[in-house]
Design a protein around this motif. Sequence first.
Motif, short mmCIF file in Angstrom:
data_model
loop_
_atom_site.label_atom_id
_atom_site.label_comp_id
_atom_site.label_asym_id
_atom_site.label_seq_id
_atom_site.Cartn_x
_atom_site.Cartn_y
_atom_site.Cartn_z
N SER A 89 0.83 -1.21 0.00
CA SER A 89 0.00 0.00 0.00
C SER A 89 0.87 1.26 0.00
N GLU A 90 1.97 1.24 0.73
CA GLU A 90 2.88 2.38 0.74
C GLU A 90 3.56 2.56 -0.61
N MET A 91 3.96 1.47 -1.24
CA MET A 91 4.62 1.54 -2.55
C MET A 91 3.68 2.06 -3.64
N MET A 92 2.43 1.68 -3.55
CA MET A 92 1.46 2.05 -4.59
C MET A 92 0.69 3.33 -4.25
N ASN A 93 0.91 3.86 -3.06
CA ASN A 93 0.16 5.04 -2.60
C ASN A 93 -1.35 4.79 -2.62
N LYS A 94 -1.73 3.63 -2.15
CA LYS A 94 -3.14 3.23 -2.04
C LYS A 94 -3.41 2.87 -0.59
N SER A 95 -4.67 2.81 -0.22
CA SER A 95 -5.01 2.43 1.15
C SER A 95 -4.78 0.93 1.34
N ARG A 96 -4.54 0.56 2.58
CA ARG A 96 -4.35 -0.86 2.89
C ARG A 96 -5.62 -1.64 2.57
N ARG A 97 -6.76 -1.04 2.80
CA ARG A 97 -8.04 -1.70 2.53
C ARG A 97 -8.19 -2.01 1.04
N ALA A 98 -7.78 -1.09 0.18
CA ALA A 98 -7.86 -1.32 -1.27
C ALA A 98 -6.95 -2.48 -1.67
N ILE A 99 -5.75 -2.52 -1.09
CA ILE A 99 -4.81 -3.61 -1.38
C ILE A 99 -5.41 -4.93 -0.91
N GLN A 100 -6.03 -4.95 0.27
CA GLN A 100 -6.65 -6.16 0.79
C GLN A 100 -7.73 -6.67 -0.16
N MET A 101 -8.54 -5.78 -0.69
CA MET A 101 -9.62 -6.19 -1.59
C MET A 101 -9.07 -6.80 -2.87
N TRP A 102 -8.07 -6.14 -3.47
CA TRP A 102 -7.49 -6.66 -4.71
C TRP A 102 -6.79 -8.00 -4.47
N MET A 103 -6.09 -8.10 -3.36
CA MET A 103 -5.39 -9.35 -3.07
C MET A 103 -6.38 -10.47 -2.75
N LYS A 104 -7.48 -10.13 -2.10
CA LYS A 104 -8.51 -11.13 -1.83
C LYS A 104 -9.07 -11.68 -3.14
N GLU A 105 -9.29 -10.80 -4.12
CA GLU A 105 -9.75 -11.24 -5.44
C GLU A 105 -8.72 -12.16 -6.11
N LEU A 106 -7.44 -11.77 -6.03
CA LEU A 106 -6.37 -12.56 -6.64
C LEU A 106 -6.27 -13.95 -5.98
N ILE A 107 -6.45 -14.00 -4.68
CA ILE A 107 -6.43 -15.28 -3.96
C ILE A 107 -7.62 -16.14 -4.38
N ALA A 108 -8.80 -15.53 -4.45
CA ALA A 108 -10.02 -16.27 -4.84
C ALA A 108 -9.91 -16.82 -6.26
N GLU A 109 -9.24 -16.09 -7.14
CA GLU A 109 -9.06 -16.53 -8.52
C GLU A 109 -7.91 -17.53 -8.66
N GLY A 110 -7.15 -17.74 -7.59
CA GLY A 110 -6.04 -18.68 -7.63
C GLY A 110 -4.79 -18.13 -8.29
N VAL A 111 -4.69 -16.82 -8.40
CA VAL A 111 -3.54 -16.19 -9.04
C VAL A 111 -2.36 -16.09 -8.07
N ILE A 112 -2.66 -15.85 -6.80
CA ILE A 112 -1.61 -15.80 -5.77
C ILE A 112 -2.01 -16.71 -4.62
N GLU A 113 -0.99 -17.09 -3.85
CA GLU A 113 -1.21 -17.96 -2.70
C GLU A 113 -0.23 -17.57 -1.61
N ARG A 114 -0.68 -17.60 -0.38
CA ARG A 114 0.17 -17.28 0.77
C ARG A 114 0.74 -18.56 1.34
N ILE A 115 2.05 -18.59 1.52
CA ILE A 115 2.74 -19.72 2.13
C ILE A 115 3.38 -19.25 3.42
N GLY A 116 3.16 -19.98 4.49
CA GLY A 116 3.76 -19.63 5.78
C GLY A 116 2.85 -18.75 6.61
N SER A 117 3.42 -18.23 7.68
CA SER A 117 2.64 -17.43 8.63
C SER A 117 2.43 -16.01 8.11
#
Length: 126
Positions: A89-117
């Motif tokens: 969010s700091e790098m893109m100058n966007k709110s953390r909430r906006a980043i969360q929403m986009w990343m949630k979409e990417l996770i739901a679509e199977g484009v990204i995945e979180r590994i580890g804690s």
Amino acid sequence: MERRGSGFKTILDVYEAQERYKEELKPVFYTDGYNFFLTLWNLNYEYNKAQNKAQNKAQNKAQNNQITNREHILLLLKENPSLTQVEISEMMNKSRRAIQMWMKELIAEGVIERIGSKKMGSWIVK
């Protein structure tokens, strides 16, 4: 003072337990007879350099190609998979909430995945 020099072992133990510690970054102790010097190397130097490289690369592509925010996130994660949502969010100058929403979409679509804690994990871009 209970014991002279008793804190040095604690300093070394804590420093060596850090995630980015390498043997060549071991603290250096030096005395000239009158003064005592301790050099603690910056364990985040290479990490910050990689983070800045990822940010610059993604921003250049974003400016030149007018990529979407989702694509920008993917570029950042490809360059540095250990980025947090706050850092993105700091790098893109966007709110953390906006980043969360986009990343949630990417996770739901199977484009990204979180590994580890949450704290020590990383992202996989598929």
